[in-house]
Design a protein around this motif. Sequence first.
Motif, short mmCIF file in Angstrom:
data_model
loop_
_atom_site.label_atom_id
_atom_site.label_comp_id
_atom_site.label_asym_id
_atom_site.label_seq_id
_atom_site.Cartn_x
_atom_site.Cartn_y
_atom_site.Cartn_z
N SER A 23 0.84 -1.19 0.00
CA SER A 23 0.00 0.00 0.00
C SER A 23 0.87 1.24 0.00
CB SER A 23 -0.87 0.01 1.26
OG SER A 23 -1.71 -1.09 1.29
N LYS A 24 0.27 2.33 -0.32
CA LYS A 24 0.96 3.62 -0.24
C LYS A 24 1.46 3.80 1.19
CE LYS A 24 0.20 8.46 -1.27
NZ LYS A 24 1.37 8.58 -2.09
N THR A 139 -5.87 1.95 -0.55
CA THR A 139 -5.73 3.28 -1.11
C THR A 139 -5.30 4.19 0.05
OG1 THR A 139 -8.00 3.91 -0.59
CG2 THR A 139 -7.61 2.87 -2.76
N GLU A 140 -4.87 5.39 -0.25
CA GLU A 140 -4.45 6.29 0.84
C GLU A 140 -5.58 6.55 1.84
OE1 GLU A 140 -2.62 10.73 1.57
OE2 GLU A 140 -2.16 9.71 -0.31
#
Length: 174
Positions: A23-24, A139-140
């Motif tokens: 992930s980010k 996602t962020e």
Amino acid sequence: VYGPSKKADIAPNRLYHESSRFSKKIMVSAGVSWQGKTNIHFIGTLKAKVNSETYINLLHEHLLPDCKTLYPQNNYVFQQDGAPSHTSRASQDYLAENTNQFIKKDEWPPQSADCNPMDYAIWDMLSERVYAGRRHKFTEPELKQKILEAWQEISLTEIRASISCWKKGLKLVI
């Protein structure tokens, strides 16, 4: 691409498209004490590193007010790690002016993650909860939400247990 053709001549479905398995990454700041924990604060993702100015703003706007909420009498000792933004002259001067007591950079051994409860216990605890049962990349916004939820799950009992280990570890270092 290996072959007699140019990459543009190859069908897109035949090309390898690399994607990250992770992930980010999001930079966060938080603190713990015998009285509890601060809020968790997200640091702007556009910056690769936190400089002194950014860190002092984080202290002023978030971390020190959180400490004062936990300790209304201002009877706490502020400890941080050895990140360059934490040990800069500007940050050290700011803490000297705005806290009753903090551990100065020269009073704490460098590269001493085993002497900091956040490093040897709390961040791992948070990470395990964030990524437990994960099936896809976050996602962020999803990652931020999961971090907030996981932070709320960390109990005062767990925090105090890590601080109790900290005291034992410091005695061993001494």
